[in-house]
Motif scaffolding. Sequence first.
Motif, PDB file in Angstrom:
ATOM      1  N   ASP A 164      34.135 -12.932   2.687  1.00 38.63           N
ATOM      2  CA  ASP A 164      33.844 -14.050   2.120  1.00 38.63           C
ATOM      3  C   ASP A 164      32.211 -14.343   2.935  1.00 38.63           C
ATOM      4  N   GLY A 165      31.451 -13.163   1.199  1.00 37.65           N
ATOM      5  CA  GLY A 165      30.423 -12.919   2.528  1.00 37.65           C
ATOM      6  C   GLY A 165      29.709 -11.463   2.525  1.00 37.65           C
ATOM      7  N   GLU A 166      28.234 -11.125   2.626  1.00 39.79           N
ATOM      8  CA  GLU A 166      27.299  -9.778   1.713  1.00 39.79           C
ATOM      9  C   GLU A 166      27.703  -9.560   3.950  1.00 39.79           C
TER      10      GLU A 166
ATOM     11  N   LEU B 116      27.288 -12.154  -4.000  1.00 36.25           N
ATOM     12  CA  LEU B 116      28.145 -11.011  -3.593  1.00 36.25           C
ATOM     13  C   LEU B 116      28.500 -10.175  -4.971  1.00 36.25           C
TER      14      LEU B 116
ATOM     15  N   GLU C 131      30.279  -9.850   5.695  1.00 37.01           N
ATOM     16  CA  GLU C 131      31.428  -9.161   6.253  1.00 37.01           C
ATOM     17  C   GLU C 131      31.209  -7.818   5.342  1.00 37.01           C
TER      18      GLU C 131
ATOM     19  N   VAL D 107      37.126  -9.338  -2.904  1.00 39.84           N
ATOM     20  CA  VAL D 107      35.974 -10.248  -3.151  1.00 39.84           C
ATOM     21  C   VAL D 107      36.158 -11.329  -4.126  1.00 39.84           C
TER      22      VAL D 107
ATOM     23  N   ASN E 196      32.214 -16.013  -4.097  1.00 35.16           N
ATOM     24  CA  ASN E 196      30.627 -14.829  -3.591  1.00 35.16           C
ATOM     25  C   ASN E 196      30.219 -14.353  -5.086  1.00 35.16           C
ATOM     26  N   GLN E 197      29.848 -15.448  -5.815  1.00 29.36           N
ATOM     27  CA  GLN E 197      28.627 -14.786  -7.237  1.00 29.36           C
ATOM     28  C   GLN E 197      28.228 -14.239  -6.791  1.00 29.36           C
TER      29      GLN E 197
END
Length: 119
Positions: free
Chosen positions: A21-23, A77, A25, A69, A74-75
Motif C-alpha cells: 500500500d504505497g510507494e 504508485l 512500502e 499492488v 494505489n493509482q
Amino acid sequence: MATDTAADAGTDSPTEPHHVDGEAELDELVAENGVVLTDFYADWCGPCQMLEPIVESLAAETDATVAKVDVDANQALASAYGVRGVPTLVLFADGKQVEEIVGLKGEDQLRALVESYTA
C-alpha cells in the motif's frame, strides 16, 4: 495458521504475496529483498484473476518475494511505474527494475524469468 507479521520482513522471502500500500512500502520491500516480483492488478480484471494462482505459486516455490499492488487503491504508485494496463508485472533485482511484463503470461515463462535472477 501463520499470519503476516513484522517478523516476516527479513531477508527470507515470504511464501505468500505481500500486499503493498504505497510507494514507500514497495521501495522498502525492494530494498530489503534481492528479487521482487510485483503484480500490479485490479480486482475487476479477469486476466488478473487468472494470474493470481500463478503469482501465489511463484511466491511459495521460488526465492523471489512477491508483491501485489491494487492499482485502484494505489493509482499514484501504478503511475510512477508507468502501468497503463493490468496485469503488469514488474521484476526488481538488487534494488533495480529489470523487467516489465504486460498481460497474462504462463507460469513456466514467469518462473523461468524469476529464476534467471534468483539463480
